[in-house]
Design an enzyme around this catalytic site. Sequence first.
Site, PDB file in Angstrom:
ATOM      1  CG  HIS A 185      53.962  34.058 114.438  1.00 60.66           C
ATOM      2  ND1 HIS A 185      52.991  34.210 113.816  1.00 60.66           N
ATOM      3  CD2 HIS A 185      55.487  34.907 114.082  1.00 60.66           C
ATOM      4  CE1 HIS A 185      54.513  34.779 112.584  1.00 60.66           C
ATOM      5  NE2 HIS A 185      54.858  35.085 112.594  1.00 60.66           N
ATOM      6  NE  ARG A 228      59.896  32.382 111.021  1.00 57.87           N
ATOM      7  CZ  ARG A 228      59.742  33.188 111.546  1.00 57.87           C
ATOM      8  NH1 ARG A 228      60.052  34.070 110.977  1.00 57.87           N
ATOM      9  NH2 ARG A 228      58.561  33.766 112.013  1.00 57.87           N
ATOM     10  N   GLY A 253      59.817  37.943 121.907  1.00 54.13           N
ATOM     11  CA  GLY A 253      59.682  36.949 121.234  1.00 54.13           C
ATOM     12  C   GLY A 253      59.216  35.988 121.419  1.00 54.13           C
ATOM     13  CG  PHE A 254      57.249  34.247 124.363  1.00 50.29           C
ATOM     14  CD1 PHE A 254      57.626  32.700 124.429  1.00 50.29           C
ATOM     15  CD2 PHE A 254      58.587  34.007 124.558  1.00 50.29           C
ATOM     16  CE1 PHE A 254      58.669  32.059 124.537  1.00 50.29           C
ATOM     17  CE2 PHE A 254      59.899  34.203 124.928  1.00 50.29           C
ATOM     18  CZ  PHE A 254      59.535  32.379 125.795  1.00 50.29           C
ATOM     19  CG  HIS A 295      56.886  34.707 108.169  1.00 47.99           C
ATOM     20  ND1 HIS A 295      56.935  35.135 109.133  1.00 47.99           N
ATOM     21  CD2 HIS A 295      56.747  33.196 107.907  1.00 47.99           C
ATOM     22  CE1 HIS A 295      56.180  34.252 109.451  1.00 47.99           C
ATOM     23  NE2 HIS A 295      56.037  32.974 108.953  1.00 47.99           N
ATOM     24  CE  LYS A 322      51.281  41.391 123.172  1.00 53.73           C
ATOM     25  NZ  LYS A 322      50.395  41.798 122.814  1.00 53.73           N
ATOM     26  CG  ASP A 340      62.371  38.384 116.396  1.00 54.07           C
ATOM     27  OD1 ASP A 340      62.994  38.665 115.556  1.00 54.07           O
ATOM     28  OD2 ASP A 340      60.958  38.704 116.022  1.00 54.07           O
ATOM     29  CG  HIS A 350      57.624  43.579 111.520  1.00 52.03           C
ATOM     30  ND1 HIS A 350      58.132  42.373 111.628  1.00 52.03           N
ATOM     31  CD2 HIS A 350      57.086  44.106 110.728  1.00 52.03           C
ATOM     32  CE1 HIS A 350      57.845  42.077 110.253  1.00 52.03           C
ATOM     33  NE2 HIS A 350      57.275  43.251 109.325  1.00 52.03           N
ATOM     34  NE  ARG A 391      41.469  55.193  99.260  1.00 54.54           N
ATOM     35  CZ  ARG A 391      41.024  55.188  99.980  1.00 54.54           C
ATOM     36  NH1 ARG A 391      40.528  54.337 100.715  1.00 54.54           N
ATOM     37  NH2 ARG A 391      39.897  56.860  99.938  1.00 54.54           N
TER      38      ARG A 391
HETATM   39  N1  COA Z   1      53.139  38.325 125.926  1.00 52.82           N
HETATM   40  C1  COA Z   1      52.760  38.143 126.261  1.00 52.82           C
HETATM   41  N2  COA Z   1      51.451  38.088 126.303  1.00 52.82           N
HETATM   42  C2  COA Z   1      51.352  37.625 124.731  1.00 52.82           C
HETATM   43  C3  COA Z   1      52.061  38.364 124.234  1.00 52.82           C
HETATM   44  C4  COA Z   1      53.875  38.286 124.681  1.00 52.82           C
HETATM   45  N3  COA Z   1      54.201  38.141 124.111  1.00 52.82           N
HETATM   46  N4  COA Z   1      52.100  37.296 122.777  1.00 52.82           N
HETATM   47  C5  COA Z   1      50.255  37.723 123.138  1.00 52.82           C
HETATM   48  N5  COA Z   1      50.117  37.194 124.038  1.00 52.82           N
HETATM   49  C6  COA Z   1      48.565  37.264 124.707  1.00 52.82           C
HETATM   50  C7  COA Z   1      47.527  38.415 124.611  1.00 52.82           C
HETATM   51  O1  COA Z   1      48.600  39.332 125.458  1.00 52.82           O
HETATM   52  C8  COA Z   1      46.249  38.356 124.407  1.00 52.82           C
HETATM   53  O2  COA Z   1      46.219  38.242 125.460  1.00 52.82           O
HETATM   54  P1  COA Z   1      44.606  38.399 125.802  1.00 52.82           P
HETATM   55  O3  COA Z   1      44.048  37.885 125.134  1.00 52.82           O
HETATM   56  O4  COA Z   1      44.303  37.799 127.272  1.00 52.82           O
HETATM   57  O5  COA Z   1      44.813  40.089 125.853  1.00 52.82           O
HETATM   58  C9  COA Z   1      46.402  37.214 123.697  1.00 52.82           C
HETATM   59  O6  COA Z   1      48.259  36.545 123.629  1.00 52.82           O
HETATM   60  C10 COA Z   1      46.831  36.992 121.962  1.00 52.82           C
HETATM   61  O7  COA Z   1      47.923  38.696 121.758  1.00 52.82           O
HETATM   62  P2  COA Z   1      47.466  39.365 120.267  1.00 52.82           P
HETATM   63  O8  COA Z   1      48.167  40.517 120.931  1.00 52.82           O
HETATM   64  O9  COA Z   1      46.137  39.460 120.665  1.00 52.82           O
HETATM   65  O10 COA Z   1      48.081  39.020 119.144  1.00 52.82           O
HETATM   66  P3  COA Z   1      48.433  39.369 117.730  1.00 52.82           P
HETATM   67  O11 COA Z   1      47.787  38.362 116.923  1.00 52.82           O
HETATM   68  O12 COA Z   1      47.739  40.927 117.573  1.00 52.82           O
HETATM   69  O13 COA Z   1      50.420  39.458 117.983  1.00 52.82           O
HETATM   70  C11 COA Z   1      52.405  39.428 118.146  1.00 52.82           C
HETATM   71  C12 COA Z   1      50.905  38.727 117.632  1.00 52.82           C
HETATM   72  C13 COA Z   1      52.990  39.049 117.512  1.00 52.82           C
HETATM   73  C14 COA Z   1      51.835  41.553 117.930  1.00 52.82           C
HETATM   74  C15 COA Z   1      52.607  39.306 119.759  1.00 52.82           C
HETATM   75  O14 COA Z   1      52.232  37.918 120.189  1.00 52.82           O
HETATM   76  C16 COA Z   1      53.125  40.141 120.518  1.00 52.82           C
HETATM   77  O15 COA Z   1      53.644  41.533 120.877  1.00 52.82           O
HETATM   78  N6  COA Z   1      54.499  39.823 120.698  1.00 52.82           N
HETATM   79  C17 COA Z   1      55.722  39.933 120.855  1.00 52.82           C
HETATM   80  C18 COA Z   1      56.338  40.580 119.916  1.00 52.82           C
HETATM   81  C19 COA Z   1      56.986  39.655 119.711  1.00 52.82           C
HETATM   82  O16 COA Z   1      57.686  38.881 119.704  1.00 52.82           O
HETATM   83  N7  COA Z   1      56.546  40.169 118.015  1.00 52.82           N
HETATM   84  C20 COA Z   1      58.263  39.155 116.760  1.00 52.82           C
HETATM   85  C21 COA Z   1      57.124  38.437 115.882  1.00 52.82           C
HETATM   86  S1  COA Z   1      57.930  37.167 115.071  1.00 52.82           S
END
Ligand code: COA
Length: 377
Positions: A260, A269, A257-258, A186, A254, A314, A221, A358
């Site tokens: 990205h 996927r 599984g939701f 990925h 948080k 996931d 992750h 770096r």
């Molecule tokens: N549940 C609830 N709210 C979520 C969310 C989730 N899984 N994913 C994103 N959001 C919300 C955030 O709270 C944020 O809201 P805000 O702007 O009101 O604060 C907004 O959506 C943006 O999220 P952010 O965390 O800044 O996006 P990111 O690009 O940094 O994070 C992830 C991406 C994957 C880290 C994040 O979606 C997450 O933590 N998901 C759950 C873990 C997961 O499933 N990981 C597997 C990735 S393949």
Amino acid sequence: MSEEVKYGLAGVLADDTAVSKVVPETNSLTYRGYAVQDLAVNARFEEVAYLIWNKELPTQAELDAFKQREKAARGASADTLKVVSMLSNHAHPMDSIRTAVSFMGQADETANDSSPEALYEKSIKMFAQIPELVAADHRRREGLPVIAPDASLDWSEIIFHMFFGEVPAPEVVKCFDISMTLYAEHSFNASTFTSRTIASSLSDIYSAITGGIGSLKGPLHGGANEAVMHMLKEGASPDGARDWMLDALATKKKIMGFGHRVYRSGDSRVPTMTDAYQKMVEVMDTDEARKYWEISRTLDETMVAEKGIYPNLDFPAGPAYYLMGFPIPMFTPLFVCSRITGWTAHVMEQLGNNKLIRPLSAYVGEAQREVTPIAER
Ligand code: COA
């Protein structure tokens, strides 16, 4: 906060890659030019592994030779298995496989040989042996004897055999094989970038993979597939799932599984994995399988309706692995069994045109000052 800093490196193009392409606008993901959905359904995972490393899909003769080579590389050393048997039960299985790969590296006298052929050989060795080490870790935790790899079985079948002593229905194996294809690669995700960063200092490939495993362990992750299953268990019943989700959203949890970092309107996927999960549930035809399927559907619909945030891979993979019988802490190590292909392909690519990774940092600490002798402080 500095305006110049790209926090989390979001939006930064850090290098070229020819391994995979993510197009967020169309939610598409390709490996070496092939759509993952197409590969998952029409090729076995060994073919995908071959593609990721060799840039082309194999002919039948090439696949046969590759499978022979993978089978010949199976069989972890007695010392590595002994190390796994000595690890603590309270350690997460990701800590076990991280330690086992590090141990493999120190035992390999040619660990520092980073010629293309040596890198390929070590990659196949890890691809062949990591499943055995993950399964051995599972068996010793259960107080069960370790099962040696059976040369008559292909790569996906053998994982079930080494975990459970038997191979399930073809639809179950196919669902697992599909998940392996979808998890394989990925682009510059956190663990792959970690592996490339380690390789870029001209460290050895085992160190790069050990670091990648450490990065994948985190719940933001790879660890999310485990967290998803805990959440589905909390959701408890198909009837209670909607309220559970509304409650969790109201308390700003948080939802694992939701969401990205790259895909904002759906992970490419997910439909393929969800189809495979549904087919498996139909074949299993048990109340438990139907229950988790229904809870998953309700949580997915509620999250999309309430927040417009879509599931990532996931989300369907977690319950699929659970119904296959894998213990929840083993889900992320299964992800390792697959992602070893992508990580190693990236290490090879990095070393093919290496530049030390770096970046710079924006300093926000104290301005320069003088040390006062301790008696005067
Ligand atoms: N549940 C609830 N709210 C979520 C969310 C989730 N899984 N994913 C994103 N959001 C919300 C955030 O709270 C944020 O809201 P805000 O702007 O009101 O604060 C907004 O959506 C943006 O999220 P952010 O965390 O800044 O996006 P990111 O690009 O940094 O994070 C992830 C991406 C994957 C880290 C994040 O979606 C997450 O933590 N998901 C759950 C873990 C997961 O499933 N990981 C597997 C990735 S393949």
